[in-house]
Design an enzyme around this catalytic site. Sequence first.
Site, short mmCIF file in Angstrom:
data_model
loop_
_atom_site.label_atom_id
_atom_site.label_comp_id
_atom_site.label_asym_id
_atom_site.label_seq_id
_atom_site.Cartn_x
_atom_site.Cartn_y
_atom_site.Cartn_z
N CYS A 155 0.87 -1.18 0.00
CA CYS A 155 0.00 0.00 0.00
C CYS A 155 0.90 1.22 0.00
CB CYS A 155 -0.94 0.01 1.21
SG CYS A 155 -2.02 1.47 1.25
N CYS A 168 -5.04 5.47 -4.83
CA CYS A 168 -4.37 4.18 -4.60
C CYS A 168 -2.93 4.33 -5.06
CB CYS A 168 -5.07 3.06 -5.36
SG CYS A 168 -4.24 1.46 -5.21
#
Length: 277
Positions: A75, A220
Amino acid sequence: MGIKFTKMHGLGNDFIVLDGVNQSIQLTVEQIQKLANRHTGIGFDQCLLIESSQTEGIDFNYRIFNADGQEVGQCGNGARCIALFARYYGLTAKNKLTVATKTTLMDLIINEDNSVSVNMGVPRLAPGEIPLLADRQSPEYSLKLNNGNTVNLHAISVGNPHAVLLVENIDTAPVNSLGQQISFHPQFPEQVNVGFMQIVNHEKINLRVYERGCGETIACGSGAVAAAAIARLFYNLSDKITVHLPGGDLCIQWPCPTAPIILTGPAAFVYEGTLLS
């Protein structure tokens, strides 16, 4: 429960960050799911846990749990938050950190303007490394959907699996409906994040991402890296690309296919709290 947490976000991709260095934390899948609920819990895209590392050269373990409770390996937006969290709460005085996730190592650099640059490693295209069930590596793959239609996409790993589709206009792209079908497609045995990419010019792309275990998020980081890598490899874009997401812009730098790819962007604190149950 009595666990202290901090709410943070990277361009609106939001997290709770937990200090596992100074607290003993063992959350179940069900607990994470309840906390992630935006009506009855805190609400977040991912839960981030920073823990001590016993491995030389690694400052911390960085664990990432999606809203469905699944632990994942990457992430990028969360990595920027972890870097600022570690320094702000005195877990380190360093501006350059190395952290280990479930699948990869990441170098994090806190810049003078408090943005964070993340070394995301070298992207991988081999189907077995994504993972993608395919006979051979190809620039593009065709997936047959449940309705009988076929969709063409690129596939890549940047520490987690990504599919990238080129679209004419991200505003009208079927991100949630098509994204969900691709994310759960059996050819991606660990599910997949799905990016819908619109090329603006030689140095800029627009992007929306359906994240596995979350649905569409407004930013993202790993999705931006995956899309920029695909744009550079197959559409001849620059070695420095601005990725515009609904939550804001990220800068991706990739000098050549054998070099690590670098993500730079902001991270922000929102509030602190305590988990009571």
